[in-house]
Design a protein around this motif. Sequence first.
Motif, PDB file in Angstrom:
ATOM      1  N   SER A 122       0.837  -1.210   0.000  1.00 33.34           N
ATOM      2  CA  SER A 122       0.000   0.000   0.000  1.00 33.34           C
ATOM      3  C   SER A 122       0.869   1.257   0.000  1.00 33.34           C
ATOM      4  N   VAL A 123       2.054   1.195   0.609  1.00 29.92           N
ATOM      5  CA  VAL A 123       2.981   2.334   0.569  1.00 29.92           C
ATOM      6  C   VAL A 123       3.408   2.599  -0.868  1.00 29.92           C
ATOM      7  N   GLN A 124       3.684   1.535  -1.628  1.00 30.87           N
ATOM      8  CA  GLN A 124       4.088   1.696  -3.029  1.00 30.87           C
ATOM      9  C   GLN A 124       2.958   2.273  -3.875  1.00 30.87           C
ATOM     10  N   LEU A 125       1.723   1.896  -3.540  1.00 28.72           N
ATOM     11  CA  LEU A 125       0.585   2.352  -4.338  1.00 28.72           C
ATOM     12  C   LEU A 125       0.086   3.730  -3.935  1.00 28.72           C
ATOM     13  N   LEU A 126       0.040   3.989  -2.616  1.00 29.31           N
ATOM     14  CA  LEU A 126      -0.607   5.207  -2.127  1.00 29.31           C
ATOM     15  C   LEU A 126       0.337   6.170  -1.425  1.00 29.31           C
ATOM     16  N   GLY A 127       1.529   5.699  -1.079  1.00 27.13           N
ATOM     17  CA  GLY A 127       2.471   6.564  -0.385  1.00 27.13           C
ATOM     18  C   GLY A 127       2.385   6.491   1.120  1.00 27.13           C
ATOM     19  N   HIS A 128       1.503   5.651   1.671  1.00 21.50           N
ATOM     20  CA  HIS A 128       1.387   5.471   3.120  1.00 21.50           C
ATOM     21  C   HIS A 128       0.801   4.092   3.392  1.00 21.50           C
ATOM     22  N   PRO A 129       1.036   3.528   4.576  1.00 23.01           N
ATOM     23  CA  PRO A 129       0.559   2.170   4.855  1.00 23.01           C
ATOM     24  C   PRO A 129      -0.937   2.126   5.137  1.00 23.01           C
ATOM     25  N   VAL A 130      -1.580   1.097   4.654  1.00 25.78           N
ATOM     26  CA  VAL A 130      -2.968   0.779   4.969  1.00 25.78           C
ATOM     27  C   VAL A 130      -2.952  -0.600   5.617  1.00 25.78           C
ATOM     28  N   LEU A 131      -3.775  -0.808   6.640  1.00 24.65           N
ATOM     29  CA  LEU A 131      -3.608  -1.989   7.483  1.00 24.65           C
ATOM     30  C   LEU A 131      -4.459  -3.189   7.089  1.00 24.65           C
ATOM     31  N   THR A 132      -5.488  -3.005   6.261  1.00 25.52           N
ATOM     32  CA  THR A 132      -6.324  -4.137   5.866  1.00 25.52           C
ATOM     33  C   THR A 132      -6.547  -4.116   4.358  1.00 25.52           C
TER      34      THR A 132
END
Length: 559
Positions: free
Chosen positions: A535-545
């Motif tokens: 999700s960091v690669q896709l959005l620039g920040h972590p998503v948890l689920t």
Amino acid sequence: MVDVSFKVQVGSFVLILGRSGSGKSTLALNLVGIYPDYFGGRNDGRILINHPKLGLVNRRDITADQRFRIVNMLFQNPEDQIVTLTVEDEVGFALENYQYEPTEIRRRIDLALDMVGLDGFQGRETLHLSGGEKQRVALAAMLAMEPSVLILDEPTSNLDPAGTADVLDTIDRIRKRLNLTVLVIEHEVDEVFARVDAVLLVEDRHVIGPFEPRQFIEERGLQVRDQMGLWIPQASEVGLLLREQGNKLPGGIPLNGAELVEAVESSDMKISPQKPPGKGVDADYPRPRSSNPAIELREVSFNYAEQSVLKNLNLLAHKNELLAIVGQNGSGKSTLASLCNGIEQPDLGTVFVDGIPTGDYSFEKLVRRVAYIFQVPEKQFVCGTVYDEIAHGLRTLGIEKDEVDQQTVKLLDTVRLLDRRNASPYVLSHGQKRRLSVAAMVVSKPKVVILDEPTFGQDYQQAQNLMRMLRDLADEGASVIFITHDMRLVAEYADRAAVLCDGKIIFDGQPEELFVAEEILLRARLKPPSVAQFSVQLLGHPVLTTQALVERIQGASGG
């Protein structure tokens, strides 16, 4: 098991999937010859083994010592096969029995320990190893035999995240170098799925397959997770959820994060990095805390003989909270837990329970206040049947017989053990034993509960059931502390995570903060769950689920 027929190619890497208690370990024990030769039962049909000199032969046509040189197995619980007092003796035990030359035994011991990351452990006592270290020692003992076929029953379940990747890399490297055939039983598949050549599915006493991994995910989709209750790679979950909502990714369903990122970036969905949302969007943070902690460790130090385990450690555990304790193998997590309910006493410092030092409690009163569920569930069974193991805790509370029966049956149904109600706890599969041990402790609704690897050996459905039980317990006012290597559970359920490393707490905060603390993760040999990484690669920040990530992708692409 009924009408089981399949073939495994020489040198292949095969994943065996199935619900907890479906018969995966039974299948493996039959393949290696422990069933029926040593544990009883009866086999019909033939199990053919590729003998290095004779070719395909019926397992029954060769002696046990020949068979175990060809096919060997790492058990689900490493303590079931560790029989000596030192690491060196354990790894060399089978080699000595097969009368290898001492120089060859030494070479194989050193090589096997190096391969599993335990170089220098030769003289360590097996009794003082952590669960993850025991797992590595047992694996080294198997590798030292240099078998043609290696069967691994949950080989990474007791390993820290970095250790899991290390061991799988080692197995893959050895497999390719020696043309070793590997069959692995594994519930948590993010690390292993893209590595394997084939998938076997154990369901309803049958074995289905083998499938090519992408074929398995494409054809069975979310049914595997939602109806069969099995873990699937988080990247595959995202791809399948996007497909359900009309966003078909090029190249088929991804098997890992790299494939997912590439597929999304080459699709029609135009995604640009987003600002991370404020705290509280991905999870209900922060949860209300009591001003009086349920447990406090203040300047606590603890040693085993000359080995320092905990050093001036400080930690609070609050009511209404799920606290995850994470860290590398051997970092002292289980020791910390044993200090909290009086099994061990600190050498320095003080442990407080409800503001009172543990030394001021009688042991009986303390263990009633702080329930501790061990890493090995057999260590705490006290009754002769599964039903009585659950009912025992309710009876001690003086509850009426009809109410005891009603609550016991309901809980057994929740943890999928109702059909084993009259069985001995000791004949259950390891995953079933784990569910029983958790259920037996939480049924009496303790005020503080500490769990060491509560979801070990569980399929997706049962892991979720157990964690929801713990969430409910915390929401009712309990303080719940769980030790885990499963970063997926930390991301989805923990209100707070504490990282133990070198005898100290080096991080104490929310999971979303931990998963971007690269220095902390590296130092403690931790890895974020797959979804937090890609999700960091896709959005620039972590998503948890995975569900939250799909919603963000849809929002970012205007879907």
